[in-house]
Write an enzyme that holds these catalytic residues in place. Structure first.
Site, PDB file in Angstrom:
ATOM      1  N   PRO A 106       0.842  -1.210   0.000  1.00 15.85           N
ATOM      2  CA  PRO A 106       0.000   0.000   0.000  1.00 15.85           C
ATOM      3  C   PRO A 106       0.874   1.256   0.000  1.00 15.85           C
ATOM      4  CG  PRO A 106      -0.761  -1.596   1.630  1.00 15.85           C
ATOM      5  CD  PRO A 106       0.564  -2.080   1.152  1.00 15.85           C
ATOM      6  N   GLU A 107       0.608   2.151  -0.931  1.00 16.74           N
ATOM      7  CA  GLU A 107       1.365   3.394  -1.027  1.00 16.74           C
ATOM      8  C   GLU A 107       0.496   4.551  -0.548  1.00 16.74           C
ATOM      9  OE1 GLU A 107       4.466   3.453  -1.622  1.00 16.74           O
ATOM     10  OE2 GLU A 107       4.780   1.432  -2.382  1.00 16.74           O
ATOM     11  N   ARG A 159       1.823 -11.006   6.050  1.00 15.95           N
ATOM     12  CA  ARG A 159       3.288 -11.078   6.113  1.00 15.95           C
ATOM     13  C   ARG A 159       3.864 -10.458   7.389  1.00 15.95           C
ATOM     14  NH1 ARG A 159       5.520  -9.465   0.202  1.00 15.95           N
ATOM     15  NH2 ARG A 159       7.430 -10.315   1.124  1.00 15.95           N
ATOM     16  N   HIS A 188      -4.567 -14.160  10.332  1.00 14.75           N
ATOM     17  CA  HIS A 188      -3.740 -13.027   9.903  1.00 14.75           C
ATOM     18  C   HIS A 188      -4.195 -11.701  10.499  1.00 14.75           C
ATOM     19  CE1 HIS A 188      -1.820 -15.810   7.254  1.00 14.75           C
ATOM     20  NE2 HIS A 188      -2.886 -15.964   6.482  1.00 14.75           N
TER      21      HIS A 188
END
Length: 273
Positions: A2-3, A109, A91
């Protein structure tokens, strides 16, 4: 990853709903990049303030003492805010439970982070935020800033953009798109960028990120905002992901190269070295 557009879209999707909510509990799953840095019990009963963003970080003020949670989505993180969410999955590693709903961080992650800081100008927030450059939407961001920041750098201009210390928020997709709009070959050494080309690139970065915000960001794999809505900017990309297709500007074939282990897409005719 995500930017800036995706993080801003996420902020907008839950900020007004959670502002003023009272914290009922805080749940932690598996460890993220850094420890929380505060006892969850300390936050119970406090009110959530106005959520802010700096670069790819979100700042969630909690209480009236000035402290808050600094959040980063990492490589694969996403935030969801729901009144009655399903049970946490494997998660889901952070939940801020309030009287208006649950803010949940899902991060397969676990490169994301949620850390407490007594203030934005106190550690650890001050140290983390000091490393990032101006945003394309900052009033101080313009061609001269980009030209001066890149002066003397031998690294390719695409890599200099991604470094984030001169301009922050333009990730791989947006750097490719901005370089195309500016007519700059991604392999040009950043330090050799002329002032006119730096001005065009600064304007292109601002334009591309503005377009991405309007499109709700980019969803290549699993990005969604806090309501579960995916972005669509990738559908209007001019060069990114279009290897072998014809450039919409000149008809040349879009090429792909690898820079810093990331794919770079460009038009060999429209973008000059």
């Amino acid at each position: 990853m995500p930017e800036l557009p995706e993080v801003e879209v996420t902020r907008r999707s839950f900020a007004s709903a959670i502002e003023g909510a009272r914290v009922l509990d805080l749940r932690l799953g598996k460890p993220l990049r850094w420890p929380l840095g505060v006892s969850p019990d300390r936050l119970i009963g406090r009110r959530v303030g106005q959520t802010l963003r700096r670069g790819k970080y979100l700042w969630l003020p909690i209480g009236e003492e000035g402290g808050g949670l600094l959040m980063h989505l990492g490589m694969s993180g996403s935030l969801a805010f729901r009144e009655d969410p399903p049970a946490p999955g494997p998660h889901d590693h952070f939940e801020l439970i309030t009287d208006r709903g649950v803010l949940r961080l899902t991060d397969p992650r676990r490169f994301g982070a949620v850390v407490w800081s007594d203030a934005l100008d106190a550690e650890p927030a001050a140290k983390l935020l000091s490393r990032i450059g101006l945003e394309p939407f900052d009033i101080e961001f313009h061609g001269p800033h980009l030209h001066d920041g890149f002066r003397g750098r031998r690294v390719a201009v695409k890599q200099a953009i991604l470094a984030g210390d001169v301009v922050v928020g333009a990730g791989n997709i947006y750097a490719c798109e901005a370089l195309f709009l500016a007519g700059v070959d991604p392999r040009v050494a950043a330090g050799k960028l002329s002032r006119p080309r730096a001005a065009r690139l600064a304007a292109a970065l601002r334009q591309v990120l503005g377009e991405a915000l309007e499109a709700g960001g980019s969803t290549l794999r699993d990005f969604k905002d806090a309501h579960g809505v995916a972005g669509s900017f990738q559908m209007q990309a001019r060069v990114y992901g279009r290897e072998g297709q014809l450039c919409r500007g000149c008809g040349s074939v879009i090429r792909r190269i690898v820079q810093g282990q990331r794919s770079t897409f460009y038009c060999p005719t429209c973008q000059k070295r």
